[in-house]
Design a protein around this motif. Structure first.
Motif, PDB file in Angstrom:
ATOM      1  N   TYR A   4     -12.447 -11.150 -10.102  1.00  0.00           N
ATOM      2  CA  TYR A   4     -12.156 -10.255  -8.995  1.00  0.00           C
ATOM      3  C   TYR A   4     -10.840  -9.522  -9.232  1.00  0.00           C
ATOM      4  N   LYS A   5     -10.812  -8.255  -8.850  1.00  0.00           N
ATOM      5  CA  LYS A   5      -9.576  -7.483  -8.939  1.00  0.00           C
ATOM      6  C   LYS A   5      -8.630  -7.873  -7.812  1.00  0.00           C
ATOM      7  N   SER A   6      -7.351  -7.674  -8.082  1.00  0.00           N
ATOM      8  CA  SER A   6      -6.361  -7.866  -7.022  1.00  0.00           C
ATOM      9  C   SER A   6      -6.574  -6.802  -5.950  1.00  0.00           C
ATOM     10  N   ARG A   7      -6.479  -7.212  -4.711  1.00  0.00           N
ATOM     11  CA  ARG A   7      -6.567  -6.276  -3.579  1.00  0.00           C
ATOM     12  C   ARG A   7      -5.243  -6.304  -2.836  1.00  0.00           C
ATOM     13  N   TRP A   8      -4.885  -5.173  -2.264  1.00  0.00           N
ATOM     14  CA  TRP A   8      -3.557  -5.031  -1.675  1.00  0.00           C
ATOM     15  C   TRP A   8      -3.632  -4.480  -0.260  1.00  0.00           C
ATOM     16  N   TRP A   9      -2.776  -5.012   0.634  1.00  0.00           N
ATOM     17  CA  TRP A   9      -2.534  -4.408   1.942  1.00  0.00           C
ATOM     18  C   TRP A   9      -1.391  -3.426   1.800  1.00  0.00           C
ATOM     19  N   PRO A  42       8.949 -17.857   0.681  1.00  0.00           N
ATOM     20  CA  PRO A  42       8.913 -16.626  -0.131  1.00  0.00           C
ATOM     21  C   PRO A  42       7.497 -16.066  -0.233  1.00  0.00           C
ATOM     22  N   ARG A  43       7.415 -14.772  -0.386  1.00  0.00           N
ATOM     23  CA  ARG A  43       6.142 -14.063  -0.563  1.00  0.00           C
ATOM     24  C   ARG A  43       6.246 -13.227  -1.823  1.00  0.00           C
ATOM     25  N   GLU A  44       5.431 -13.543  -2.819  1.00  0.00           N
ATOM     26  CA  GLU A  44       5.462 -12.807  -4.070  1.00  0.00           C
ATOM     27  C   GLU A  44       4.587 -11.557  -3.989  1.00  0.00           C
ATOM     28  N   HIS A  45       4.673 -10.746  -5.034  1.00  0.00           N
ATOM     29  CA  HIS A  45       3.819  -9.566  -5.213  1.00  0.00           C
ATOM     30  C   HIS A  45       3.967  -8.575  -4.067  1.00  0.00           C
ATOM     31  N   ILE A  46       5.216  -8.212  -3.774  1.00  0.00           N
ATOM     32  CA  ILE A  46       5.490  -7.087  -2.880  1.00  0.00           C
ATOM     33  C   ILE A  46       5.713  -5.876  -3.781  1.00  0.00           C
ATOM     34  N   ARG A  47       4.830  -4.911  -3.713  1.00  0.00           N
ATOM     35  CA  ARG A  47       4.920  -3.733  -4.589  1.00  0.00           C
ATOM     36  C   ARG A  47       5.443  -2.544  -3.800  1.00  0.00           C
ATOM     37  N   LEU A  48       6.485  -1.899  -4.335  1.00  0.00           N
ATOM     38  CA  LEU A  48       7.059  -0.728  -3.686  1.00  0.00           C
ATOM     39  C   LEU A  48       6.212   0.498  -3.999  1.00  0.00           C
ATOM     40  N   LEU A  49       5.854   1.241  -2.980  1.00  0.00           N
ATOM     41  CA  LEU A  49       4.988   2.403  -3.152  1.00  0.00           C
ATOM     42  C   LEU A  49       5.768   3.707  -3.284  1.00  0.00           C
ATOM     43  N   ARG A  50       7.069   3.621  -3.166  1.00  0.00           N
ATOM     44  CA  ARG A  50       7.933   4.773  -3.422  1.00  0.00           C
ATOM     45  C   ARG A  50       9.333   4.260  -3.732  1.00  0.00           C
ATOM     46  N   THR A  82       7.689  -1.100  -8.569  1.00  0.00           N
ATOM     47  CA  THR A  82       8.348  -2.363  -8.863  1.00  0.00           C
ATOM     48  C   THR A  82       7.767  -3.462  -7.971  1.00  0.00           C
ATOM     49  N   GLU A  83       7.526  -4.633  -8.558  1.00  0.00           N
ATOM     50  CA  GLU A  83       7.074  -5.791  -7.774  1.00  0.00           C
ATOM     51  C   GLU A  83       8.256  -6.716  -7.529  1.00  0.00           C
ATOM     52  N   VAL A  84       8.448  -7.094  -6.279  1.00  0.00           N
ATOM     53  CA  VAL A  84       9.542  -7.972  -5.900  1.00  0.00           C
ATOM     54  C   VAL A  84       8.997  -9.134  -5.087  1.00  0.00           C
ATOM     55  N   THR A  85       9.841 -10.130  -4.895  1.00  0.00           N
ATOM     56  CA  THR A  85       9.507 -11.286  -4.062  1.00  0.00           C
ATOM     57  C   THR A  85      10.337 -11.224  -2.786  1.00  0.00           C
ATOM     58  N   LEU A  86       9.669 -11.384  -1.653  1.00  0.00           N
ATOM     59  CA  LEU A  86      10.372 -11.500  -0.380  1.00  0.00           C
ATOM     60  C   LEU A  86      10.919 -12.921  -0.298  1.00  0.00           C
ATOM     61  N   LYS A  87      12.233 -13.081  -0.436  1.00  0.00           N
ATOM     62  CA  LYS A  87      12.821 -14.416  -0.586  1.00  0.00           C
ATOM     63  C   LYS A  87      13.249 -15.036   0.741  1.00  0.00           C
ATOM     64  N   ARG A  88      13.969 -14.278   1.561  1.00  0.00           N
ATOM     65  CA  ARG A  88      14.488 -14.852   2.804  1.00  0.00           C
ATOM     66  C   ARG A  88      15.055 -13.737   3.668  1.00  0.00           C
ATOM     67  N   PHE A  93       5.277  -0.174   1.259  1.00  0.00           N
ATOM     68  CA  PHE A  93       5.048  -1.260   0.322  1.00  0.00           C
ATOM     69  C   PHE A  93       3.619  -1.766   0.454  1.00  0.00           C
ATOM     70  N   ALA A  94       3.188  -2.488  -0.566  1.00  0.00           N
ATOM     71  CA  ALA A  94       1.883  -3.157  -0.539  1.00  0.00           C
ATOM     72  C   ALA A  94       2.100  -4.607  -0.952  1.00  0.00           C
ATOM     73  N   THR A  95       1.281  -5.482  -0.434  1.00  0.00           N
ATOM     74  CA  THR A  95       1.365  -6.881  -0.818  1.00  0.00           C
ATOM     75  C   THR A  95      -0.014  -7.374  -1.234  1.00  0.00           C
ATOM     76  N   LYS A  96      -0.040  -8.142  -2.292  1.00  0.00           N
ATOM     77  CA  LYS A  96      -1.295  -8.652  -2.826  1.00  0.00           C
ATOM     78  C   LYS A  96      -1.941  -9.603  -1.828  1.00  0.00           C
ATOM     79  N   ILE A  97      -3.238  -9.435  -1.607  1.00  0.00           N
ATOM     80  CA  ILE A  97      -3.974 -10.320  -0.705  1.00  0.00           C
ATOM     81  C   ILE A  97      -4.303 -11.604  -1.455  1.00  0.00           C
ATOM     82  N   LEU A  98      -3.874 -12.722  -0.919  1.00  0.00           N
ATOM     83  CA  LEU A  98      -4.111 -14.007  -1.562  1.00  0.00           C
ATOM     84  C   LEU A  98      -5.540 -14.463  -1.336  1.00  0.00           C
TER      85      LEU A  98
END
Length: 440
Positions: free
Chosen positions: A106-111, A125-133, A155-161, A198-203
């Motif tokens: 399955y492909k990764s899907r994003w919100w 923490p929440r991984e796979h936060i992708r910046l859309l601009r 860029t993909e970042v992690t929401l840490k705190r 931003f977009a976040t990968k759907i787990l």
């Protein structure tokens, strides 16, 4: 380029004959356009007359109805039984398919979201936060100093705190994001001068339970398949397979690679007894003439004595009426043509495969630096970063031009041009030729 006979009913043929008589009354422009210049300047559909065919299989003075420029995902596929042919399936195909692969990937899907406060939806923490601009943030140094930076798009970042500190955030609550280099950035959610896209990968556990169930019971369209699964993928065409105009077309096939293809569908109507559908690349090299009512008022449009030609409203209305009749008559056959799979030539197959491989390569590449420092030109350029120039291909098929999706996880996003410098030089040379021809 590719052409096929257009089968019309007796009633449709009679209508085309009537339209052809009206076209004979057109007043054609003396000057010529290069094909790709014309379709960039004038919105389709349009009616044109071939002037100089050059190295094409077109016929001088043939009348063409240019329907429109179309985008399709063209998918390379091979039969699961012995067959040397490579088939190209457009995502416009209307049939339904069953997935045969036992363990499809399955492909990764994003919100997608446009507000930083939406980050509060997720546990940290929440991984796979992708910046859309590109996004303004503060780089947090180990010394608690803060440097204004611009986080780069994609860029993909992690929401840490969430940080609230009198020394670091001046008592405000800010999100702390981390990149793959373990650098931390402060994001102020109260800044309203620009939205946080931003977009976040759907787990996996966030999908509906039916999403990953046994796929053999479910039917999908081709667009659903290429959004949902990674290729290669084995499928069976369950509905409309018998209507595919290919002899001995196999119903069970393997989807291998795809790219986005742009093409212009045109109908040759100069000979009403033998109308043909043509599929043209936007880079096809031939010159054409259009009706004078389209060019009246353009800077290069003057009469022989140098005086500007007056706009003929009656001629324009007549042209519009004829064009509308052709739209009604030919739109359905053109759309049906766009839905049909076909056997790919080696040139077409190689081109689609090359673009797909380029896209996969770009998808896997990672940049060394995820940000640029705001206001410090010395920090903006990083010599260690890979060259971001879009890769080029040597030659496009005569049937279409190819492009690759910006994001292969979302094949129905916007597209990225794939063209070489040599092509651009050829197009500039063609434009010069067109101007010269027009002046003559």
């Amino acid at each position: 380029m590719t052409s096929y006979p257009l089968e019309l009913t007796p009633v449709q043929k009679e209508s085309l004959e009537a339209v052809s008589k009206d076209i004979q009354q057109f007043d054609w422009e003396v000057g010529e356009y290069i094909f790709h210049d014309f379709i960039e300047y004038f919105q389709l559909p349009q009616i044109i007359r071939v002037s100089q065919p050059w190295d094409t299989n077109l016929t001088k003075n043939d009348i063409f109805y240019l329907q429109s420029m179309y985008d399709r995902h063209l998918i390379l596929s091979k039969s699961l039984i012995s067959d040397e042919r490579t088939f190209i399936l457009p995502d416009w195909f209307q049939g339904q398919c069953r997935v045969l692969s036992t363990n499809p990937i399955y492909k990764s899907r994003w919100w997608q979201f446009t507000n930083a406060m939406e980050l509060l939806r997720f546990e940290m923490p929440r991984e796979h936060i992708r910046l859309l601009r590109d996004t303004a943030a503060l780089l947090l140094l180990p010394t608690n100093e803060k440097i204004p930076v611009l986080l780069k798009e994609n860029t993909e970042v992690t929401l840490k705190r969430i940080e609230k500190s009198t020394t670091i955030t001046d008592g405000q609550e800010m999100f702390v994001l981390g990149d793959k280099n373990d650098q931390e950035f402060l994001l102020d959610p109260t800044v309203t001068n620009e939205s946080f896209h931003f977009a976040t990968k759907i787990l996996d556990d966030e999908f509906d339970k039916s999403y990953h169930k046994n796929t053999s019971e479910n039917l999908f369209t081709l667009p659903e398949i290429i959004i949902r699964y990674e290729l290669p993928l084995d499928i069976e065409i369950v509905t409309l397979a018998d209507t595919i105009p290919i002899e001995n077309f196999p119903k069970q096939i393997r989807l291998e690679k795809y790219s986005i293809a742009k093409s212009i569908i045109a109908v040759s109507i100069g000979d009403v007894d033998q109308p043909r559908i043509f599929e043209l690349s936007s880079l096809t090299q031939f010159s054409l003439q259009c009706v004078t009512c389209l060019t009246t008022g353009l800077p290069r449009d003057t009469s022989i004595d140098g005086e500007a030609r007056a706009f003929d409203e009656n001629a324009y209305r007549h042209y519009e009426t004829v064009r509308d009749r052709l739209v009604q008559l030919l739109e359905d056959p053109v759309i049906q043509y766009m839905r049909n799979p076909f056997v790919g030539t080696q040139e077409e197959v190689d081109c689609i495969a090359e673009v797909y491989d380029i896209g996969i390569q770009l998808k896997k590449e990672e940049k060394n630096q995820t940000y640029t420092v705001i206001g410090d030109p010395a920090e903006v350029t990083n010599d260690n970063e890979p060259n971001n120039t879009v890769p080029s291909i040597d030659k496009h098929p005569t049937r279409f031009t190819v492009h690759l999706p910006v994001d292969f996880n979302s094949p129905y996003s916007s597209i990225m041009e794939v063209s070489g410098e040599e092509e651009e030089e050829n197009r500039e040379a063609s434009a010069t030729t067109a101007t010269t021809a027009s002046e003559k």
